[in-house]
Enzyme design. Structure first.
Site, short mmCIF file in Angstrom:
data_model
loop_
_atom_site.label_atom_id
_atom_site.label_comp_id
_atom_site.label_asym_id
_atom_site.label_seq_id
_atom_site.Cartn_x
_atom_site.Cartn_y
_atom_site.Cartn_z
N GLU A 113 -4.89 8.12 -2.75
CA GLU A 113 -5.41 6.77 -2.41
C GLU A 113 -5.55 5.81 -3.44
OE1 GLU A 113 -4.90 6.80 0.92
OE2 GLU A 113 -5.74 4.72 1.31
N HIS A 121 0.62 -1.15 -0.03
CA HIS A 121 0.27 -0.03 -0.05
C HIS A 121 0.72 1.16 0.14
CE1 HIS A 121 -3.59 2.33 1.02
NE2 HIS A 121 -2.87 3.14 1.72
N GLU A 122 1.85 1.46 0.80
CA GLU A 122 2.59 2.60 1.06
C GLU A 122 3.50 2.59 -0.09
OE1 GLU A 122 1.87 4.90 3.09
OE2 GLU A 122 0.69 3.32 4.43
#
Lengths: 493, 493
Positions: A291, A261-262
């Protein structure tokens, strides 16, 4: 120097101080010993004040007026537009309101850290009332200037160009099919067998796998790092992007997918246009688009079995595991796509997550617009939670309206970004599939075609276009929740 | 607000920006990926400029004049005195000279990194000539203002209150006995057997021992960290002191004693008076006093066999060593006190180190005072090296006058601090022995009485007193090289 060039030079100057704020902020979260906190807070407050002073310098108004009379090409116009938006954001509010809100937010957050575990709604409400009141004042001032509703004025700080009128339509669509889809997915999964990790998964091995995954995702280690922090985040500056994760030695799935995700956030930052470094137009477009990149990595790539095969390959044999089928693609896939109705947003799965967001959106919208009051919030939360996820939070606000830090700090308007991101990600993937054999690329282990598409269509555009322009250029239409629906159907039904 | 309080507030404001400079400087050296360098340099240059502007703000002159008419107690007077000294340092030089020297220094250093290994004196001399010329201009301006010799004006930036007249006396004394003492020590050691480490000493084990040693030395990990960097240093801020070391996996003695050295610097910083935080008067007294603390830890404590017994205890059994007597107190003591005449200062032992410093002092003094020129330096270096250590550097300037970064960057006046520090440390220890059973305290493993003495007599005083006042208050007399001589005699003869 003409006004446009004055603005450029001033913007780059501010960005140098923002660079220092990013790095010392990362330091504070990732490596600073706790005894350094007090002096650091003072130094960072001084820096914030300085940045605020630079951002609201009186000459700026004149430079903007002058620049609008100068001959500028499209890129230059976008540069000025974004800079002016940022300047308006910084100058609209009286300094004493900014200071009062910051103070009320800190006070509320500080007390919340104890009030939440104690389920102390009435104690929390006292502080939060002040945060809400000051946020409403802020919303009112912004709304008058931009001629919109108070909530839309708050929303536009995170999602410029997005309105609650459009969100209402999109979220109504999601609400029309999501609760049923959740029930169907749970019913379908109820017969499945999952092997849950029950061993010891040392941090240094998880980290080593995490670094392998980042390499697979072509994170540029010459321009970034992986570290640890209590709350994972992506910070730093585009030339030096710092992502963090946290490790739980009782399992390994969260840290590794957290890194995926990061890394999505990080590659967006690393991929922003260097030619616009130091300018707002060279920043990420919005929270929702940011996002969309982390969720593209985490949901569109990370939970695809053709990606999970790499996680399986990289994890197998690394731990002293007594569970032979724990690291199979099939089992990892099940671990990563398990659907469960539960109370806590940050622990929610892909499918139930939008329910958590829509609930918050509806409440914060009505709160900012003055249609409800603070005392209405717990019961509204409970009602919506029952409606969307069949769970009651009555008398249990610690698992309900007190769970998030966002409202505590007065960040009203932020929550929709999460689900906008998930929807944009699905729409990007649907478009990408028209020209790229995604599974073939994932199987090959060289994901370059995917990243080239993202770089061309998202990263390299910075904020030169509005969100709607960016989405339309990339996918041929504006936000369409049907792509998200189809993605979820294919994965969960 | 009276002028004194204006000065206080302004000084604290500057210190907040210096805090940011320290932390981002540490970051740059210890954790920043190399691709972040360019944007970081720009951000730090902007910050330096801002600090310079704050430090030279026109009102300051008025505030100093006014403050001198206000009723101030001794501490307040010291606060103003130190602040004014710093202000004069910042304002004396024209901005274009500062910029030109900084540029010439960077250029010279950059080229030196290749010229030194290539032994390219003539290439180096071309750039260095400019650094020397601009440093002489700086020295001249400072000398006119402070009414002293050009070299003393440079020296006083690092050692306020110390003059070459006093150094000439002290160093003449050292020169009168040092070369003989070196020869005697080498003769004495020639018959000894030393076991040199020949195994593999993994970084993580060296680091773990280093952390144990820092705990023994009561480093406060709530207010500091240990990290790695190419050039070990002590950075950060007093509430968050960052020390670094480097590890060589072919041996372990250097990293561990390097940590002892930096811990001495760190405990001084951690022990500075909190009540003077953000004020120049709350900083370390001088480079020499700073070095006195690191050398007190490294030489007075670290090489005492009663301290080395702890290193032996903490190291034994930690490595897969095939050398049974490597970690005995006796062998470690021999490893840490071996005397050797050699070319390179940074690798020099305790006994030959002062010879390297005196040589540099004599040359830089004459260079700044205009008594010699750049082209005289190689031969002068060779002559003095022959005289003090019996080594020739003729035609080998890479091991001679090109070896240090200090001159390359124009930091003339810095070198004496090292040997001043060694002498102050010996004088502190001699005084401490009158009231503390040093060996008994070292044997006990709780070194608190030693640290309490240093805190009371050095750390807690910040810069409230001049160096001479501080030394006299602590030891009853000003700098006396006899203590250093006796210390060396006892250890090496």
């Amino acid at each position: 120097m003409n006004a446009y060039n004055q603005l450029l030079a001033h913007s780059k100057k501010i960005s140098h101080f923002q660079h220092l704020a990013s790095i010392t902020g990362w330091d504070q979260a990732a490596v600073m010993p706790s005894g350094g906190a007090s002096a650091r807070s003072e130094a960072m407050a001084e820096l914030s004040l300085h940045i605020h002073q630079l951002s609201t310098q009186p000459q700026l108004g004149e430079w903007f007026s002058e620049a609008e009379t100068e001959e500028l090409d499209n890129t230059q116009q976008a540069i000025v537009r974004e800079m002016k938006q940022e300047w308006l954001d910084a100058t609209l509010l009286p300094d004493d309101l900014v200071a009062a809100k910051s103070l009320a937010g800190s006070r509320c957050e500080h007390a919340w850290r104890e009030q939440r575990p104690n389920n102390d709604w009435s104690g929390f409400a006292k502080n939060w009332q002040e945060v809400v009141k000051l946020s409403q004042e802020e919303a009112q001032i912004r709304a008058e200037h931009f001629q919109c509703t108070p909530y839309d004025a708050m929303l536009s700080q995170f999602e410029p160009g997005t309105t609650s009128a459009s969100l209402d339509v999109v979220f109504a669509d999601v609400k029309s099919w999501l609760p049923d889809m959740i029930d169907q997915a749970i019913a379908k999964q109820s017969g499945e067998t999952i092997i849950q990790p029950n061993g010891h998964y040392p941090t240094h091995i998880q980290k080593s796998i995490g670094l392998d995954v980042m390499n697979l995702l072509q994170f540029d280690f010459n321009h970034g790092r992986l570290d640890e922090s209590v709350h994972p985040f992506c910070g730093g500056v585009p030339s030096d992007v710092r992502i963090t994760t946290r490790y739980d030695e009782n399992e390994f799935v969260q840290a590794i997918m957290g890194i995926v995700h990061e890394t999505g956030h990080a590659r967006y930052e690393q991929g922003l246009p260097r030619s616009l470094a130091g300018l707002r137009a060279g920043h990420a477009r919005s929270m929702g688009i940011h996002e969309s990149q982390s969720l593209f990595f985490e949901m569109q790539l990370g939970r695809n079995p053709h990606f999970i095969q790499h996680l399986a390959r990289l994890s197998t044999g690394r731990f002293d595991s007594q569970q032979p089928n724990l690291f199979t693609v099939d089992n990892l896939q099940k671990l990563y796509t398990r659907v469960k109705k539960d109370f806590i947003r940050v622990d929610a799965d892909e499918l139930t997550y939008p329910a958590h967001i829509i609930l918050r959106y509806e409440i914060e919208r009505d709160l900012m617009n003055g249609d409800i009051t603070v005392s209405d919030v717990p019961e509204l939360w409970n009602e919506k939670m029952q409606q969307y996820l069949g769970l009651s939070t009555r008398g249990n606000d610690r698992l309900g309206c007190m769970q998030d830090i966002h409202w505590t700090d007065g960040a009203f308007g932020y929550f929709p970004s999460y689900t906008l991101g998930a929807m944009y990600a699905a729409q990007f993937m649907a478009t990408m599939r028209q020209s790229i054999d995604i599974e073939g690329v994932l199987d090959s282990g060289d994901f370059s075609p995917i990243f080239t598409w993202l770089a061309d269509n998202v990263w390299q555009k910075g904020s030169l276009y509005t969100t709607n322009e960016l989405i339309t250029q990339a996918t041929g239409e504006t936000l369409n929740p049907q792509y998200f629906k189809r993605h979820l159907e294919q994965r969960y039904l």
